[in-house]
Design an enzyme around this catalytic site. Structure first.
Site, PDB file in Angstrom:
ATOM      1  CG  ASP A 217      -2.104   0.902   1.085  1.00  0.00           C
ATOM      2  OD1 ASP A 217      -2.323   1.433  -0.021  1.00  0.00           O
ATOM      3  OD2 ASP A 217      -2.808   1.111   2.087  1.00  0.00           O
TER       4      ASP A 217
ATOM      5  CG  HIS B 206      -0.051   2.025  -9.255  1.00  0.00           C
ATOM      6  ND1 HIS B 206      -0.213   1.576  -7.967  1.00  0.00           N
ATOM      7  CD2 HIS B 206      -1.174   2.725  -9.552  1.00  0.00           C
ATOM      8  CE1 HIS B 206      -1.395   1.981  -7.503  1.00  0.00           C
ATOM      9  NE2 HIS B 206      -1.992   2.693  -8.441  1.00  0.00           N
TER      10      HIS B 206
ATOM     11  CG  LEU C 200      10.907 -16.420  -3.140  1.00  0.00           C
ATOM     12  CD1 LEU C 200      10.909 -16.512  -1.615  1.00  0.00           C
ATOM     13  CD2 LEU C 200      11.102 -14.970  -3.563  1.00  0.00           C
TER      14      LEU C 200
HETATM   15  C1  FPP Z   1      -2.006   0.098  -3.239  1.00  0.00           C
HETATM   16  O1  FPP Z   1      -1.525   1.433  -3.283  1.00  0.00           O
HETATM   17  C2  FPP Z   1      -1.452  -0.659  -4.333  1.00  0.00           C
HETATM   18  C3  FPP Z   1      -2.180  -1.261  -5.317  1.00  0.00           C
HETATM   19  C4  FPP Z   1      -3.642  -1.213  -5.361  1.00  0.00           C
HETATM   20  C5  FPP Z   1      -1.536  -1.980  -6.421  1.00  0.00           C
HETATM   21  C6  FPP Z   1      -0.263  -2.720  -6.140  1.00  0.00           C
HETATM   22  C7  FPP Z   1       0.373  -2.960  -7.442  1.00  0.00           C
HETATM   23  C8  FPP Z   1       1.686  -2.802  -7.753  1.00  0.00           C
HETATM   24  C9  FPP Z   1       2.725  -2.504  -6.742  1.00  0.00           C
HETATM   25  C10 FPP Z   1       2.167  -2.907  -9.163  1.00  0.00           C
HETATM   26  C11 FPP Z   1       1.907  -4.173  -9.904  1.00  0.00           C
HETATM   27  C12 FPP Z   1       2.462  -5.392  -9.282  1.00  0.00           C
HETATM   28  C13 FPP Z   1       3.265  -6.295  -9.872  1.00  0.00           C
HETATM   29  C14 FPP Z   1       3.382  -7.640  -9.283  1.00  0.00           C
HETATM   30  C15 FPP Z   1       3.998  -6.020 -11.115  1.00  0.00           C
HETATM   31  P1  FPP Z   1      -2.569   2.624  -3.413  1.00  0.00           P
HETATM   32  O2  FPP Z   1      -2.688   2.987  -4.832  1.00  0.00           O
HETATM   33  O3  FPP Z   1      -3.847   2.260  -2.737  1.00  0.00           O
HETATM   34  O4  FPP Z   1      -1.831   3.760  -2.627  1.00  0.00           O
HETATM   35  P2  FPP Z   1      -2.505   4.913  -1.778  1.00  0.00           P
HETATM   36  O5  FPP Z   1      -3.193   4.254  -0.604  1.00  0.00           O
HETATM   37  O6  FPP Z   1      -1.348   5.739  -1.362  1.00  0.00           O
HETATM   38  O7  FPP Z   1      -3.450   5.627  -2.678  1.00  0.00           O
END
Ligand code: FPP
Length: 233
Positions: free
Chosen positions: A12, A29, A123
């Site tokens: 997150d 992201h 892993l």
């Molecule tokens: C939450 O941060 C994160 C997500 C909803 C997406 C996680 C995805 C990635 C890290 C990229 C893709 C993954 C791979 C395996 C290539 P948020 O957007 O909710 O952050 P915020 O709470 O600060 O708004």
């Protein structure tokens, strides 16, 4: 206590990381995606056997289309560019979640990477995509029901039945859950499997979560006293 065998991670804080730098959320992201491999390698070096990342939840479809498209594109890229890296690092990748809602192209890329890495013995990395803990449990119960029904067996569901039909059926439950970004909730991640996991929350945003931060989380875990509802001898 020994290092955790299985670590699950809620990545997150990508959006907030970007906002703080006056960048679009999507840039967060992109940086977050880059961190996936780095932290997996660090986990491997620490002796962790399984790592499970929450990449896209069943609820994330509610985000603006532009952001959903970006996440899908990052996942697609990941499936393609990781074949080489996972071979080099001996990592086995599997996807958990209901992939039937993803594009045909992404589904194919997922199956390709799973197949290409299936014999790797290092892993074991799980990526949760279109994943929701409650959705997984409902799918598991329905799968069990369908099979038992066709065999005409009396219909009795045990904990073992449910475990054996989950997407994680041959993977041990996580010992440690790490959530970055400062929120303290599970957000429908591995609802069944996290029953006895130790929970670790950090204010670090996912794109800046480092190898040292992982080590710190493991150090905290090692000092915890796990009793699984029983008493210490
Ligand atoms: C939450 O941060 C994160 C997500 C909803 C997406 C996680 C995805 C990635 C890290 C990229 C893709 C993954 C791979 C395996 C290539 P948020 O957007 O909710 O952050 P915020 O709470 O600060 O708004």
């Amino acid at each position: 206590m020994a290092v955790p065998r299985h670590v699950a991670i809620i990545m997150d804080g990508n959006g907030r990381w970007a906002k703080k730098r006056a960048l679009p959320r999507e840039a967060g992201h992109t940086m977050g995606a880059k961190n996936v491999e780095k932290i997996a390698e660090a986990a491997d070096n620490l002796g962790i056997e399984y790592i499970t990342y929450y990449a896209f939840s069943t609820e994330n479809w509610e985000r603006p289309q532009k952001e959903v498209d970006k996440l899908m594109a990052l996942l697609s890229d990941y499936m393609k560019t990781s074949i080489k890296k996972t071979t080099k690092n001996n990592i086995r990748v599997r996807v958990i979640g209901d992939i039937s809602r993803l594009s045909q192209k992404l589904q194919k890329d997922i199956l390709n990477l799973e197949d290409a890495s299936s014999k790797n013995t290092g892993l074991k990395m799980q990526l949760a995509i279109n994943y929701g803990g409650r959705d997984e449990i409902v799918r598991a119960v329905n799968k069990a029901y369908d099979e038992m029904d066709s065999e005409g067996k009396p219909f009795r569901i045990t904990q073992e039945t449910i475990s054996s039909y989950l997407d994680t059926k041959d993977i041990p439950d996580p010992d440690l859950l790490i959530r970055t970004g400062g929120e303290m909730r599970l957000s429908n991640f591995l609802m069944w499997q996290l029953s006895y996991a130790e929970l670790y929350f950090t204010d670090r945003m996912w794109p800046e979560f480092s190898k040292e931060d992982l080590k710190e989380a493991i150090d905290v875990y090692e000092k915890r006293d796990r009793r699984y509802g029983g008493l210490k001898e």
